[in-house]
Scaffold this active site. Structure first.
Site, PDB file in Angstrom:
ATOM      1  CE1 TYR A 144      83.723  35.592  49.862  1.00 47.21           C
ATOM      2  CE2 TYR A 144      83.209  35.724  52.204  1.00 47.21           C
ATOM      3  CZ  TYR A 144      83.103  35.082  50.985  1.00 47.21           C
ATOM      4  OH  TYR A 144      82.365  33.919  50.891  1.00 47.21           O
ATOM      5  CG  ASP A 239      80.308  43.018  55.269  1.00 49.14           C
ATOM      6  OD1 ASP A 239      80.006  42.612  56.409  1.00 49.14           O
ATOM      7  OD2 ASP A 239      80.599  42.266  54.327  1.00 49.14           O
ATOM      8  CE  LYS A 267      82.763  36.386  59.943  1.00 49.85           C
ATOM      9  NZ  LYS A 267      83.073  35.054  59.461  1.00 49.85           N
TER      10      LYS A 267
END
Ligand code: HOZ
Length: 430
Positions: A144, A239, A267
């Protein structure tokens, strides 16, 4: 456990917010019951609006590596807010942040701040296309990368949890440009590359998957991607939204000693405020506007509050002696305790962990890709999840997410979690 207030808020929220939540995985849809409305968080703990207290392993889905509301981060934001919340103009803070990111992650020679991981991955792929003049993208089934159109093809995280890996609304022309391979299978990547000669702009990968639960790369997998990309003039994008600054100061690429061409972050670098970033080789990054023609912009990009929270978080990590060793020993203590429970109870569970990221898969097969992740017994996981919650342990409400240990988790927290884990596993197999 009393959930009167949460239930009441959820009923009202469902009338006004799709599914009652602002991000799908937060809903407890796959585990039953209603989501809890959170009132406050401190260190390793969360409190909901009904006054229930939890040991938290969601950690706001990754950012809370220091635990919640670290006093230095709170203090820094509080001071910064007095000077203004957004300027839409350059600040010294952005420069300090860029210097720090480039120092910690050697493959990043230039970096652009954005507002979320999704923005970072969308921009990195556009940049790879602009640089190579090619259009196709390879991603891995179950990985994802946020909700950009190109990524909602065989996607993980909430898309996998709710059984909608290919989202409606993605134009077929866009979907056709995204090819999917199996994580940990170089053969599947090679086949796509061979069948689409000189058409692949980029391969994007979570170097350690977090979004179908925690899946480490098999030995040689990331190395194989690196050499294939170099050989075929394909941009390798790591990623590192989840793994960046969590698995090592320089993220998974430091841990596995691989240099991607571009990396995406989010994050932890926002210290709990909305942030994202993409960066990499100078010759590629210089194509980004205004130094080059690849357009990407944002009113709140480099926001002073987000930069302050992120910079302070990364500074604390730097200053703390043996930060990652401490995090590893806490994570190991938890994993060992759970492994002992699993062994003694003789239940078919696979525990997978890389540093402070981990998942208990309710299956007996080692989980190496999407197919093996999907062999998990999600009904049993739901029973386990609910039992843990009842005992005061807050886990991600999905089998297909990673759990996060923070530096604020104490040995007592971990011991209590291990004891709860044993009872919850017994409940799941009753
Ligand atoms: N995409 C995140 C989990 N992998 C969830 C974000 C959220 O719901 O806050």
């Amino acid at each position: 456990m009393k959930t009167l207030q949460s239930d009441f808020f959820f009923e009202r929220a469902k009338q006004l917010i799709p599914g009652g939540v602002n991000s799908p995985v937060r809903a407890f849809k796959s585990v039953g019951g209603n989501p809890l409305f959170i009132k406050r968080a401190l260190g390793s703990r969360l409190w909901d609006v009904d006054g229930n207290e939890f040991i938290d392993y969601v950690g706001t889905w990754g950012p809370a590596i220091l635990g919640h509301s670290h006093p230095r981060v709170v203090d820094a934001i509080t001071k910064a807010v007095v000077d203004g919340t957004s300027f839409g103009a350059p600040t010294e803070l952005e420069l300090k942040m860029a210097e720090l990111i480039c120092k910690l992650v050697p493959s990043v020679e230039m970096v652009r701040m954005v507002n979320s991981g999704t923005e970072a991955t969308m921009s990195a792929v556009r940049l790879a296309r602009a640089f190579t003049g090619k259009e196709k993208l390879i991603k891995f089934e179950g990985c994802y990368h946020g909700h950009g159109d190109s990524f909602l093809i065989k996607a993980g995280s909430g898309a996998m949890t709710f059984g909608v890996p290919d989202s409606p609304g993605v134009p077929s022309a866009v979907a056709a440009q995204t090819l999917t391979a199996q994580f940990n299978s170089l053969t599947s990547v090679q086949q796509l590359v061979d069948a689409n000669k000189a058409q692949i702009a980029a391969i994007i990968v979570e170097p350690v998957v977090g979004n179908m639960g925690c899946i480490p790369p098999l030995p040689g997998f990331l190395e194989g991607l690196r050499s294939l990309c170099t050989k075929e003039n394909i941009i390798l994008i790591f990623d590192e939204v989840m793994t960046g600054f969590r698995l090592a100061p320089g993220g998974a690429q430091e841990l596995f000693n691989i240099k991607p061409d571009l990396s995406t972050f989010g994050k932890i670098i926002g210290g709990g405020l909305p942030v994202g970033a993409y960066g990499g080789k100078k010759e590629i990054m210089q194509l980004v506007a205004p130094s080059g023609p690849m357009y990407q912009a944002g009113t709140l990009s480099g926001n002073p509050l987000a930069m302050t929270a992120g910079f302070e978080t990364l500074s604390i990590i730097q200053e703390e002696k043996h930060f990652y060793e401490q995090l590893e020993s806490k994570s190991k203590l938890l994993a060992d305790g759970i492994a002992t429970n699993v062994k003694q109870l003789g239940v078919p569970i696979i525990t997978q962990r890389v540093g402070s990221m981990s998942t208990l898969f309710f299956t007996s097969k080692p989980v190496i890709d999407c197919e093996t992740a999907l062999s998990s017994d999600t009904k049993r996981f739901a029973t386990y999840f609910r039992a843990m919650l009842e005992m005061g342990v807050y886990l991600a409400p999905s089998q297909f997410e990673a759990g996060f240990v923070s530096i604020a988790h104490t040995e007592d927290d971990i011991r209590m979690t291990i004891a709860a884990n044993r009872k919850a596993l017994e409940a799941a197999w009753k």
